[in-house]
Scaffold this motif. Structure first.
Motif, PDB file in Angstrom:
ATOM      1  N   SER A   1      -3.719  -0.630  -8.321  1.00  7.13           N
ATOM      2  CA  SER A   1      -5.047  -0.037  -8.259  1.00  7.13           C
ATOM      3  C   SER A   1      -5.027   1.174  -7.335  1.00  7.13           C
ATOM      4  CB  SER A   1      -6.087  -1.065  -7.796  1.00  7.13           C
ATOM      5  OG  SER A   1      -5.780  -1.541  -6.498  1.00  7.13           O
ATOM      6  N   ARG A   2      -6.134   1.896  -7.298  1.00  8.82           N
ATOM      7  CA  ARG A   2      -6.193   3.127  -6.512  1.00  8.82           C
ATOM      8  C   ARG A   2      -7.508   3.260  -5.771  1.00  8.82           C
ATOM      9  NH1 ARG A   2      -8.599   7.923  -9.885  1.00  8.82           N
ATOM     10  NH2 ARG A   2      -9.745   6.747 -11.493  1.00  8.82           N
ATOM     11  N   ASP A   3      -7.464   3.991  -4.665  1.00  9.39           N
ATOM     12  CA  ASP A   3      -8.647   4.436  -3.943  1.00  9.39           C
ATOM     13  C   ASP A   3      -8.511   5.947  -3.849  1.00  9.39           C
ATOM     14  OD1 ASP A   3     -10.556   5.234  -2.047  1.00  9.39           O
ATOM     15  OD2 ASP A   3     -10.474   3.316  -1.022  1.00  9.39           O
ATOM     16  N   SER A   4      -9.162   6.667  -4.757  1.00 10.14           N
ATOM     17  CA  SER A   4      -8.990   8.110  -4.850  1.00 10.14           C
ATOM     18  C   SER A   4      -9.423   8.834  -3.573  1.00 10.14           C
ATOM     19  CB  SER A   4      -9.771   8.657  -6.051  1.00 10.14           C
ATOM     20  OG  SER A   4      -9.278   8.131  -7.264  1.00 10.14           O
ATOM     21  N   ALA A   5     -10.525   8.397  -2.967  1.00 14.04           N
ATOM     22  CA  ALA A   5     -11.031   9.047  -1.765  1.00 14.04           C
ATOM     23  C   ALA A   5     -10.030   8.960  -0.615  1.00 14.04           C
ATOM     24  CB  ALA A   5     -12.364   8.440  -1.352  1.00 14.04           C
ATOM     25  N   LYS A   6      -9.317   7.843  -0.519  1.00 10.72           N
ATOM     26  CA  LYS A   6      -8.343   7.639   0.549  1.00 10.72           C
ATOM     27  C   LYS A   6      -6.932   8.059   0.159  1.00 10.72           C
ATOM     28  CE  LYS A   6     -10.803   3.753   2.667  1.00 10.72           C
ATOM     29  NZ  LYS A   6     -10.703   2.337   3.092  1.00 10.72           N
TER      30      LYS A   6
ATOM     31  N   SER B   1       0.836  -1.186   0.000  1.00 11.80           N
ATOM     32  CA  SER B   1       0.000   0.000   0.000  1.00 11.80           C
ATOM     33  C   SER B   1       0.877   1.244   0.000  1.00 11.80           C
ATOM     34  CB  SER B   1      -0.922   0.032   1.219  1.00 11.80           C
ATOM     35  OG  SER B   1      -1.808  -1.064   1.220  1.00 11.80           O
TER      36      SER B   1
ATOM     37  N   THR C   1      -4.859   6.492  -1.703  1.00 10.58           N
ATOM     38  CA  THR C   1      -4.057   5.300  -1.467  1.00 10.58           C
ATOM     39  C   THR C   1      -3.993   4.448  -2.731  1.00 10.58           C
ATOM     40  OG1 THR C   1      -4.667   5.257   0.873  1.00 10.58           O
ATOM     41  CG2 THR C   1      -3.778   3.229  -0.056  1.00 10.58           C
ATOM     42  N   GLN C   2      -2.814   3.923  -3.024  1.00 15.34           N
ATOM     43  CA  GLN C   2      -2.611   3.003  -4.138  1.00 15.34           C
ATOM     44  C   GLN C   2      -2.224   1.635  -3.584  1.00 15.34           C
ATOM     45  OE1 GLN C   2      -3.330   6.495  -5.432  1.00 15.34           O
ATOM     46  NE2 GLN C   2      -1.355   6.367  -4.392  1.00 15.34           N
ATOM     47  N   TYR C   3      -2.694   0.579  -4.260  1.00 18.84           N
ATOM     48  CA  TYR C   3      -2.418  -0.786  -3.838  1.00 18.84           C
ATOM     49  C   TYR C   3      -1.656  -1.515  -4.933  1.00 18.84           C
ATOM     50  CZ  TYR C   3      -6.015   0.405  -0.462  1.00 18.84           C
ATOM     51  OH  TYR C   3      -6.742   1.027   0.522  1.00 18.84           O
TER      52      TYR C   3
END
Length: 121
Positions: free
Chosen positions: A71-76, A21, A78-80
């Motif tokens: 992958s990504r979580d734009s709201a957080k 992460s 954070t990239q995985y």
């Protein structure tokens, strides 16, 4: 100021999996990408995968295609980095970095502290 913090490294046997992460903060523009780079002892640092923070576009090195997924979580913010079917040659310190769309070491100005990934029997 841009800050990047990696987590999720560890030691696994060949064929195993790990998920890294990268938590990011301080971005003021959507033009940047997040890249994963790795460096083994005695070797140069190389690009592994990159993702656009705004549109989710991706790039992978040929050596990891079909095994690694970014992958990504734009709201957080954070990239995985999901790594499957790991090989001993994947052993390295993995770094999260921020830079332009192209996935080249010399063009990425912001770097995290790195996390160790070890694949061995």
């Amino acid at each position: 100021q841009v800050q990047l913090v990696e987590s999720g490294g560890g030691s696994v046997q060949p064929g195993g999996s790990l998920r890294l992460s990268c938590a990011a903060s301080g971005f003021t523009s959507g033009a940047y990408h997040i890249g994963w780079f790795r460096q083994a002892p005695g070797k140069v640092r190389e690009g592994v995968s990159c993702i656009g923070v705004s549109d989710g576009s991706t790039w992978y090195a040929d050596s990891v295609k079909g095994r690694f997924t970014i992958s990504r979580d734009s709201a957080k913010m954070t990239q995985y980095h999901q790594m499957n079917r790991l090989k001993p040659e994947d052993t390295a310190v993995y770094y999260c970095a921020a830079g332009p769309g192209v996935c080249k070491v010399g063009l990425y100005p912001f770097w995290g502290q790195g996390t160790q990934v070890t694949v061995s029997s």
